[in-house]
Design an enzyme around this catalytic site. Structure first.
Site, PDB file in Angstrom:
ATOM      1  N   ASP A 106       0.886  -1.153   0.000  1.00  0.00           N
ATOM      2  CA  ASP A 106       0.000   0.000   0.000  1.00  0.00           C
ATOM      3  C   ASP A 106       0.930   1.210   0.000  1.00  0.00           C
ATOM      4  O   ASP A 106       1.538   1.523   1.024  1.00  0.00           O
ATOM      5  CB  ASP A 106      -0.875  -0.033   1.251  1.00  0.00           C
ATOM      6  CG  ASP A 106      -1.746   1.197   1.342  1.00  0.00           C
ATOM      7  OD1 ASP A 106      -1.610   2.092   0.482  1.00  0.00           O
ATOM      8  OD2 ASP A 106      -2.565   1.268   2.278  1.00  0.00           O
ATOM      9  N   LYS A 180       4.844  11.369 -16.794  1.00  0.00           N
ATOM     10  CA  LYS A 180       4.127  12.629 -16.845  1.00  0.00           C
ATOM     11  C   LYS A 180       2.703  12.400 -16.345  1.00  0.00           C
ATOM     12  O   LYS A 180       2.276  11.248 -16.354  1.00  0.00           O
ATOM     13  CB  LYS A 180       4.128  13.204 -18.266  1.00  0.00           C
ATOM     14  CG  LYS A 180       3.311  12.422 -19.282  1.00  0.00           C
ATOM     15  CD  LYS A 180       3.231  13.159 -20.585  1.00  0.00           C
ATOM     16  CE  LYS A 180       2.113  14.190 -20.590  1.00  0.00           C
ATOM     17  NZ  LYS A 180       0.910  13.777 -21.295  1.00  0.00           N
ATOM     18  N   LYS A 214      11.095   8.123 -29.154  1.00  0.00           N
ATOM     19  CA  LYS A 214      10.721   7.709 -30.520  1.00  0.00           C
ATOM     20  C   LYS A 214      11.954   7.825 -31.420  1.00  0.00           C
ATOM     21  O   LYS A 214      12.667   8.821 -31.371  1.00  0.00           O
ATOM     22  CB  LYS A 214       9.580   8.573 -31.053  1.00  0.00           C
ATOM     23  CG  LYS A 214       8.252   8.339 -30.303  1.00  0.00           C
ATOM     24  CD  LYS A 214       7.129   9.164 -30.916  1.00  0.00           C
ATOM     25  CE  LYS A 214       5.880   9.145 -30.037  1.00  0.00           C
ATOM     26  NZ  LYS A 214       4.957   8.065 -30.316  1.00  0.00           N
ATOM     27  N   HIS A 272       5.570  17.208 -25.056  1.00  0.00           N
ATOM     28  CA  HIS A 272       6.018  16.615 -26.318  1.00  0.00           C
ATOM     29  C   HIS A 272       6.355  17.677 -27.370  1.00  0.00           C
ATOM     30  O   HIS A 272       7.401  17.629 -28.014  1.00  0.00           O
ATOM     31  CB  HIS A 272       4.955  15.668 -26.889  1.00  0.00           C
ATOM     32  CG  HIS A 272       4.445  14.653 -25.903  1.00  0.00           C
ATOM     33  ND1 HIS A 272       5.262  14.067 -24.968  1.00  0.00           N
ATOM     34  CD2 HIS A 272       3.216  14.121 -25.694  1.00  0.00           C
ATOM     35  CE1 HIS A 272       4.552  13.218 -24.231  1.00  0.00           C
ATOM     36  NE2 HIS A 272       3.314  13.242 -24.650  1.00  0.00           N
TER      37      HIS A 272
HETATM   38  C1  BG6 Z   1       0.350  11.387 -23.978  1.00  0.00           C
HETATM   39  C2  BG6 Z   1      -0.871  12.232 -23.796  1.00  0.00           C
HETATM   40  O1  BG6 Z   1       1.434  11.919 -23.272  1.00  0.00           O
HETATM   41  O2  BG6 Z   1       0.683  11.315 -25.368  1.00  0.00           O
HETATM   42  C3  BG6 Z   1      -2.028  11.685 -24.618  1.00  0.00           C
HETATM   43  O3  BG6 Z   1      -1.227  12.262 -22.420  1.00  0.00           O
HETATM   44  C4  BG6 Z   1      -1.627  11.522 -26.059  1.00  0.00           C
HETATM   45  O4  BG6 Z   1      -3.171  12.534 -24.507  1.00  0.00           O
HETATM   46  C5  BG6 Z   1      -0.325  10.740 -26.181  1.00  0.00           C
HETATM   47  O5  BG6 Z   1      -2.671  10.850 -26.744  1.00  0.00           O
HETATM   48  C6  BG6 Z   1       0.179  10.747 -27.606  1.00  0.00           C
HETATM   49  O6  BG6 Z   1       1.257   9.866 -27.726  1.00  0.00           O
HETATM   50  P1  BG6 Z   1       1.537   9.092 -29.094  1.00  0.00           P
HETATM   51  O7  BG6 Z   1       2.811   8.372 -28.831  1.00  0.00           O
HETATM   52  O8  BG6 Z   1       0.364   8.181 -29.304  1.00  0.00           O
HETATM   53  O9  BG6 Z   1       1.625  10.134 -30.170  1.00  0.00           O
END
Ligand code: BG6
Length: 526
Positions: A106, A180, A214, A272
């Site tokens: 927990d 995140k 990526k 991102h």
């Molecule tokens: C996440 C977001 O960090 O990235 C999402 O919280 C989003 O809302 C996702 O859909 C997109 O990631 P990817 O790799 O699918 O482009």
């Protein structure tokens, strides 16, 4: 793989190689663990990339036993591993899963950290029921926090108080990987950092931004700094504008509880898209060391002007989807009717921001970051548009019909690099834009998922692809300004004045841009 050996240069990564560790996954019964983390570990295992002796320990509140946990992960790997189309080989699975254990804990209860302490500090093998007598107990420890962010400080504190945090006198390293969202604004991110720093050194904290894992994003630095021909034109003298887009087809699905409190700017722009921006415009680092690379990214963030409310509103757009038909033909509900979304929500599901980076190289070049959900398309890319040729010769004859050169770094789904240029149409007195296309998938058999890279790097101590505390805070500073300006704008104002534009789900990005973004070519840095 189609590689000309005489041009194949293997980089010396011996400084960073993955080391055996006790790999704790907090939130082991959750979605991220079963969809991403364990399938990535399994894929790494099949690619012979996982260090020998790595022991994976799922930590969660549920009453599982190790056997049941392994069975659940088997199904998760069948569904989500990169090798899912191949049957999971019994022998491989049994060897891999033999290194997985489950500890019930927990996370909010200090007493439940006893077993972790026994393993990490007292090095008591008995704390891992079923560990084979000839298995080695690694000296290093990695804690992966795949839990709701409110729990980050608490888990760090309990670990620290149990003696399991950073410890220079311990034999192995102890690292903390956090997912995140890292804070919700600059202040909360700073507070979070402060509380993690009480128990873990900054060098031991690995903040995830999965975009950095990526392949096509990692390639940005290789592409820019391993070639001679692009960097000389990579500046304000040649580049007219830059557009960075992450378009998504899905709506928010079942994530309303989280998303409605965040919105597109906090969920995507802050992390991102800002990271893509930094890698696109940063100066060459002094070396490839993680700190030198991250220093350059921080300089980019510092060079973004402090816009006033009026300036940032004019540079930004926000939208929210209403009911419509998705690209796949399904009806998507109105955002405000999605689960756990407030019926009068003004949270944006589309956000764009045109900013400039006021440094010597890029001053005055408009750079647009944009992202949206429930759109017709799904792709992520960075496009650099070059200036038009002088108005003479062909440009004088064609005017706007002479397309500007552009360079597209396609991040997904069809990873690659496209360079557009004008050429004569055979047999006709005409010019048309054409492109040179490089496709990653055509030259690579092995294409790891972002999480594979990030897990290996965390096990190797290579923090290049993780976010440093100052980067995170500077990115929040920008988003905080935007959020504050939107909070003061009327949702029914015009898009240019910060109003919330409602678009039907399934709208093509081009249509949406024509309606709300154009003209978004904002000049100058002010
Ligand atoms: C996440 C977001 O960090 O990235 C999402 O919280 C989003 O809302 C996702 O859909 C997109 O990631 P990817 O790799 O699918 O482009």
């Amino acid at each position: 793989m189609n590689i000309d050996d005489s041009t194949y240069c293997r980089l010396d990564t011996s400084r960073f190689s993955p080391e055996p560790a006790l790999f704790f996954v907090f939130g082991a019964s959750g979605d991220l663990a079963s969809r991403k983390i364990f399938p990535a570990l399994y894929d790494l295992y099949l690619e012979h990339q996982l260090p020998q002796d790595l022991l994976m320990i799922g930590v969660a509140r549920r009453e599982y036993g190790t056997k049941q946990f392994r069975e659940l992960l088997h199904d998760a790997c069948v569904a989500h591993s990169r090798h899912r189309s191949e049957a999971l080989h019994d022998e491989a699975w049994s060897d891999f899963s033999g290194r997985i254990f489950y500890l019930r804990n927990d996370v909010e209860d200090a007493d439940s950290y006893g077993a972790i302490r026994k393993l990490v500090v007292e090095r008591d093998r008995g704390a891992l029921a079923g560990l084979s007598p000839d298995a080695r107990l690694p000296e290093n420890t990695l804690y992966y926090l795949a839990v709701t962010p409110e729990l980050f400080p608490l888990i760090a504190e309990h670990l620290g108080r149990s003696g399991c945090g950073s410890d220079a006198s311990a034999k192995g390293w102890r690292r903390l990987v956090v997912e995140k969202p890292y804070g919700k604004d600059q202040q909360s991110a700073a507070r979070l950092t402060e509380s993690l720093h009480r128990w873990f050194e900054e060098r031991d904290i690995y903040r995830i931004d999965h975009y950095l894992g990526k392949e096509a994003v990692q390639n940005l630095l290789h592409f820019r700094f391993a070639n001679t021909i692009f960097e000389p034109v990579w500046n304000r003298n040649y580049i007219d504008r830059i557009e960075i887009t992450v378009a998504e087809q899905d709506g928010i699905g079942t994530r309303g509880g989280y998303y409605d409190g965040f919105g597109a700017a906090r969920d995507m722009l802050q992390n991102h898209l800002t990271q893509l921006l930094c890698l696109t415009v940063m100066e060459p680092p002094a070396s490839l060391s993680p700190e030198h690379i991250r220093d350059e990214k921080v300089k980019v963030l510092r060079a973004i002007p402090e816009y006033s409310d009026a300036q940032i509103l004019a540079r930004a757009r926000r939208g929210q989807y209403v009911s419509g038909v998705s690209a796949g033909g399904n009806t998507v509900p109105d955002y405000r009717a999605e689960q756990k979304v407030r019926p009068d929500s003004t949270t944006e599901t589309y956000a764009s921001l045109t900013l400039s980076v006021e440094n010597w190289r890029f001053s005055g070049v408009p750079i647009t970051l944009r992202t949206g959900k429930a759109l017709a398309e799904k792709y992520s890319e960075i496009v650099l548009y070059f200036k038009r040729p002088p108005t003479a010769l062909f440009a004088a004859l064609c005017g706007d019909l002479l397309a500007p050169n552009s360079l597209t770094v396609r991040i997904q789904p069809d990873e690659g690099i496209w360079l557009s240029f004008n050429a004569k149409v055979p047999g006709e007195p005409a010019i048309r834009s054409n492109s040179l296309r490089f496709s990653y998938r055509e030259v690579a058999d092995y294409f790891p998922e972002a999480y594979e890279r990030l897990i290996l790097d965390a096990l190797s101590g290579d923090s290049t692809l993780f976010i440093r505390a100052d980067e995170s805070e500077l990115a929040w500073r920008l988003i905080d300004r935007l959020e504050a300006a939107w909070a003061g704008a009327r949702p029914d104002a015009s898009p240019r004045e910060g109003g919330l534009f409602r678009y039907p789900a399934g709208t093509a990005l081009k249509v949406l841009r024509e309606q709300i973004e154009e003209p978004s070519r904002l000049e100058g840095g002010g």
